[in-house]
Design a protein around this motif. Structure first.
Motif, mmCIF file in Angstrom:
data_model
loop_
_atom_site.group_PDB
_atom_site.id
_atom_site.type_symbol
_atom_site.label_atom_id
_atom_site.label_comp_id
_atom_site.label_asym_id
_atom_site.label_seq_id
_atom_site.Cartn_x
_atom_site.Cartn_y
_atom_site.Cartn_z
ATOM 1 N N LEU A 1 -15.674 -20.147 -67.459
ATOM 2 C CA LEU A 1 -16.620 -19.362 -66.681
ATOM 3 C C LEU A 1 -15.966 -19.018 -65.350
ATOM 4 O O LEU A 1 -15.542 -19.901 -64.612
ATOM 5 N N MET A 2 -15.861 -17.728 -65.031
ATOM 6 C CA MET A 2 -15.239 -17.281 -63.792
ATOM 7 C C MET A 2 -16.311 -17.103 -62.718
ATOM 8 O O MET A 2 -17.284 -16.384 -62.916
ATOM 9 N N ARG A 3 -16.117 -17.766 -61.583
ATOM 10 C CA ARG A 3 -17.051 -17.654 -60.473
ATOM 11 C C ARG A 3 -16.293 -17.495 -59.159
ATOM 12 O O ARG A 3 -15.285 -18.162 -58.931
ATOM 13 N N THR A 4 -16.782 -16.631 -58.296
ATOM 14 C CA THR A 4 -16.123 -16.312 -57.036
ATOM 15 C C THR A 4 -16.854 -16.997 -55.883
ATOM 16 O O THR A 4 -18.078 -16.897 -55.766
ATOM 17 N N TYR A 5 -16.077 -17.687 -55.029
ATOM 18 C CA TYR A 5 -16.646 -18.415 -53.898
ATOM 19 C C TYR A 5 -15.825 -18.149 -52.638
ATOM 20 O O TYR A 5 -14.601 -18.180 -52.658
ATOM 21 N N THR A 6 -16.538 -17.938 -51.537
ATOM 22 C CA THR A 6 -15.879 -17.774 -50.249
ATOM 23 C C THR A 6 -15.327 -19.122 -49.782
ATOM 24 O O THR A 6 -15.954 -20.162 -49.970
ATOM 25 N N LEU A 7 -14.169 -19.085 -49.142
ATOM 26 C CA LEU A 7 -13.596 -20.293 -48.573
ATOM 27 C C LEU A 7 -14.294 -20.606 -47.251
ATOM 28 O O LEU A 7 -14.416 -19.741 -46.382
ATOM 29 N N SER A 8 -14.756 -21.826 -47.098
ATOM 30 C CA SER A 8 -15.355 -22.249 -45.832
ATOM 31 C C SER A 8 -14.324 -22.922 -44.938
ATOM 32 O O SER A 8 -14.578 -23.165 -43.758
ATOM 33 N N SER A 9 -13.155 -23.218 -45.484
ATOM 34 C CA SER A 9 -12.078 -23.849 -44.723
ATOM 35 C C SER A 9 -11.321 -22.810 -43.906
ATOM 36 O O SER A 9 -11.552 -21.609 -44.031
ATOM 37 N N SER A 10 -10.411 -23.286 -43.065
ATOM 38 C CA SER A 10 -9.632 -22.399 -42.204
ATOM 39 C C SER A 10 -8.151 -22.477 -42.551
ATOM 40 O O SER A 10 -7.624 -23.574 -42.779
ATOM 41 N N PRO A 11 -7.452 -21.335 -42.570
ATOM 42 C CA PRO A 11 -6.006 -21.355 -42.847
ATOM 43 C C PRO A 11 -5.199 -22.037 -41.751
ATOM 44 O O PRO A 11 -4.008 -22.283 -41.931
ATOM 45 N N SER A 12 -5.839 -22.345 -40.626
ATOM 46 C CA SER A 12 -5.150 -23.106 -39.597
ATOM 47 C C SER A 12 -4.928 -24.555 -40.034
ATOM 48 O O SER A 12 -4.185 -25.296 -39.378
ATOM 49 N N ARG A 13 -5.556 -24.942 -41.131
ATOM 50 C CA ARG A 13 -5.352 -26.268 -41.727
ATOM 51 C C ARG A 13 -4.933 -26.042 -43.176
ATOM 52 O O ARG A 13 -5.753 -26.072 -44.091
ATOM 53 N N PRO A 14 -3.633 -25.788 -43.394
ATOM 54 C CA PRO A 14 -3.172 -25.175 -44.637
ATOM 55 C C PRO A 14 -2.927 -26.111 -45.818
ATOM 56 O O PRO A 14 -2.517 -25.646 -46.877
ATOM 57 N N PHE A 15 -3.181 -27.409 -45.667
ATOM 58 C CA PHE A 15 -2.866 -28.313 -46.756
ATOM 59 C C PHE A 15 -3.997 -28.444 -47.772
ATOM 60 O O PHE A 15 -3.812 -29.037 -48.828
ATOM 61 N N SER A 16 -5.170 -27.912 -47.460
ATOM 62 C CA SER A 16 -6.282 -27.954 -48.405
ATOM 63 C C SER A 16 -7.163 -26.740 -48.183
ATOM 64 O O SER A 16 -7.083 -26.070 -47.153
ATOM 65 N N ILE A 17 -7.993 -26.444 -49.175
ATOM 66 C CA ILE A 17 -9.012 -25.405 -49.040
ATOM 67 C C ILE A 17 -10.344 -25.988 -49.477
ATOM 68 O O ILE A 17 -10.397 -27.003 -50.184
ATOM 69 N N ALA A 18 -11.430 -25.356 -49.053
ATOM 70 C CA ALA A 18 -12.756 -25.851 -49.401
ATOM 71 C C ALA A 18 -13.693 -24.694 -49.673
ATOM 72 O O ALA A 18 -13.593 -23.629 -49.055
ATOM 73 N N VAL A 19 -14.602 -24.906 -50.616
ATOM 74 C CA VAL A 19 -15.699 -23.975 -50.851
ATOM 75 C C VAL A 19 -16.998 -24.745 -50.658
ATOM 76 O O VAL A 19 -17.102 -25.914 -51.040
ATOM 77 N N THR A 20 -17.963 -24.109 -50.035
ATOM 78 C CA THR A 20 -19.273 -24.716 -49.813
ATOM 79 C C THR A 20 -20.288 -23.902 -50.583
ATOM 80 O O THR A 20 -20.453 -22.703 -50.330
ATOM 81 N N VAL A 21 -20.937 -24.528 -51.553
ATOM 82 C CA VAL A 21 -21.757 -23.781 -52.507
ATOM 83 C C VAL A 21 -23.163 -24.351 -52.583
ATOM 84 O O VAL A 21 -23.387 -25.554 -52.410
ATOM 85 N N LYS A 22 -24.101 -23.445 -52.841
ATOM 86 C CA LYS A 22 -25.508 -23.824 -52.983
ATOM 87 C C LYS A 22 -25.944 -23.628 -54.419
ATOM 88 O O LYS A 22 -25.719 -22.567 -55.006
ATOM 89 N N ALA A 23 -26.567 -24.638 -54.991
ATOM 90 C CA ALA A 23 -26.997 -24.588 -56.392
ATOM 91 C C ALA A 23 -28.379 -23.955 -56.481
ATOM 92 O O ALA A 23 -29.386 -24.616 -56.257
ATOM 93 N N GLN A 24 -28.406 -22.662 -56.770
ATOM 94 C CA GLN A 24 -29.675 -21.982 -56.999
ATOM 95 C C GLN A 24 -30.218 -22.361 -58.378
ATOM 96 O O GLN A 24 -29.509 -22.923 -59.217
ATOM 97 N N VAL A 25 -31.478 -22.051 -58.615
ATOM 98 C CA VAL A 25 -32.115 -22.419 -59.882
ATOM 99 C C VAL A 25 -31.363 -21.847 -61.070
ATOM 100 O O VAL A 25 -31.177 -22.507 -62.098
ATOM 101 N N ASP A 26 -30.885 -20.605 -60.946
ATOM 102 C CA ASP A 26 -30.239 -19.937 -62.070
ATOM 103 C C ASP A 26 -28.711 -19.915 -61.953
ATOM 104 O O ASP A 26 -28.050 -19.163 -62.660
ATOM 105 N N SER A 27 -28.131 -20.745 -61.069
ATOM 106 C CA SER A 27 -26.681 -20.702 -60.863
ATOM 107 C C SER A 27 -25.973 -21.636 -61.845
ATOM 108 O O SER A 27 -25.868 -22.837 -61.615
ATOM 109 N N ILE A 28 -25.506 -21.067 -62.942
ATOM 110 C CA ILE A 28 -24.871 -21.860 -63.994
ATOM 111 C C ILE A 28 -23.586 -22.493 -63.487
ATOM 112 O O ILE A 28 -23.346 -23.696 -63.658
ATOM 113 N N GLY A 29 -22.726 -21.678 -62.854
ATOM 114 C CA GLY A 29 -21.430 -22.180 -62.423
ATOM 115 C C GLY A 29 -21.538 -23.253 -61.357
ATOM 116 O O GLY A 29 -20.895 -24.306 -61.446
ATOM 117 N N THR A 30 -22.362 -23.008 -60.342
ATOM 118 C CA THR A 30 -22.482 -23.981 -59.254
ATOM 119 C C THR A 30 -23.092 -25.279 -59.748
ATOM 120 O O THR A 30 -22.648 -26.371 -59.374
#
Length: 366
Positions: A70-99
């Motif tokens: 399942l392909m799902r697109t998420y905005t990065l909440s992390s900053s490239p000024s800290r380049p060793f990791s990335i993070a996504v912050t996601v909200k589980a809606q009622v109909d959000s299968i992927g999240t």
């Protein structure tokens, strides 16, 4: 091996290659609760690469669900000024299968495939003396990425940060934002909630953002470069309010993974190609899959691939995320995208399958 004792993690940035926009594997290193129904998933690269992207960009995750990838697109909440990791912050809606699958399955050590980064919703593309970030709900994530970068690299920047939520406890990143407010002299925070909470007292703004409240939160909003992200009805309301207020809409930028504001148009047909495209079906060869088929008139390459049993990864399917980018070996297409592919990639022969219609017999690498 316990990751905490893995000395191979301790490498200098110049000893590592940058993560690129081809398919990569990410390993979950942390999962954190941010608000009711909201989690942050932090990843490192499985190949020990570092992350190069612009604040506000997004990635596409390939989630291995029981029903298939399942392909799902998420905005990065992390900053490239800290380049060793990335993070996504996601909200589980009622109909959000992927999240909801992520909530139930991703734990530290889990691995997922990813494409990206991509997108052009970033203050790096629109430098200005003063910014206004307006968000609602999980639309706060690209704003947080940009604000974190500013805090690390230009903490004196003049930023008015306005976030709307249903209740005080649903303000995502509230504690961190309040901390940044004490550290960034140019940052002004404005929170607005729709309903009071029985858990805590609230003495701030209530209701929905409108022409009366916006000047209270950002009196000089007409002088700022404005970024907006949230549910489509929220962004429409903000956009309409700004237009009525005489805001220079050339300085307005919004992010959304729904259908674009302007309905997506058919792929643009060049003058002289109308007869070639109208009512014509062309042969199409998916060389990588060793499949030959036909693409009907006004059928996209992605639709033709599915009709012929060829799998091409796709997420947004309106030319924004870039997930369905493939190499065109021969032939011509009409492509109308929404920023999901760069001009130099087009020059190198790449197309987005979701918004490309063949104008001739076609060969692609898929």
């Amino acid at each position: 091996m316990n990751a905490m004792n893995d000395h191979s993690l301790y490498r200098h940035l110049d000893e590592m290659a940058p993560w690129n926009d081809r398919l990569q594997v990410l390993e979950v290193i942390a999962v954190a609760d941010e608000a009711p129904g909201v989690k942050t998933f932090t990843f490192r690269s499985d190949a020990q690469t570092w992350f190069r992207y612009k604040p506000g960009q997004f990635v596409t995750l390939e989630l291995p669900t029981a029903a298939g990838p399942l392909m799902r697109t998420y905005t990065l909440s992390s900053s490239p000024s800290r380049p060793f990791s990335i993070a996504v912050t996601v909200k589980a809606q009622v109909d959000s299968i992927g999240t909801r699958w992520m909530f139930g399955n991703l734990v530290p050590g889990s691995r997922v495939k990813a494409l990206g980064p991509a997108g052009n919703f970033s203050h790096h593309d629109h430098p200005a003396a003063k910014y206004l970030f307006i968000s609602a709900g999980s639309g706060i994530t690209p704003m947080m990425s940009m604000l974190r970068w500013l805090n690390d690299c230009a903490p004196w920047t003049d930023v008015a940060f306005v976030n709307c939520a249903r209740s005080p406890e649903e303000i995502i990143f509230r504690k961190e934002l309040e901390l940044l407010g004490s550290r960034m002299p140019g940052l002004s925070l404005g929170f607005m909630i729709e309903e009071r909470s029985s858990r805590e007292s609230w003495f701030g703004h209530m209701g929905r953002i409108d022409a009366v409240r916006l000047p209270l939160l950002a009196p000089d909003f007409r002088e700022r470069e404005l970024f907006c992200c949230g549910p489509d009805p929220f962004m429409r309301a903000v956009r309409d309010m700004l237009q009525v207020a005489g805001f220079d809409m050339a300085r307005y930028h919004q992010e959304s993974f729904g259908t674009p504001v302007a309905e997506m148009l058919p792929a643009q047909i060049e003058p002289g190609d109308e007869d070639a495209a109208a009512g014509t079906a062309f042969p199409i060869s998916f060389v990588g899959s060793n499949v030959d088929g036909r693409c009907d008139a006004e059928q996209t390459v992605l639709q033709a691939a599915r009709a012929n049993g060829v799998r091409i990864s796709a997420a947004c399917e309106f030319g924004l995320c870039g997930t369905c980018r493939i190499k065109k070996i021969s032939g011509e297409v009409a492509m109308n995208h929404n920023g999901g592919i760069l001009d130099e990639e087009i020059a190198d022969g790449y197309i987005l399958a979701c918004c490309s219609i063949p104008l001739s017999p076609l060969e692609v690498e898929a």
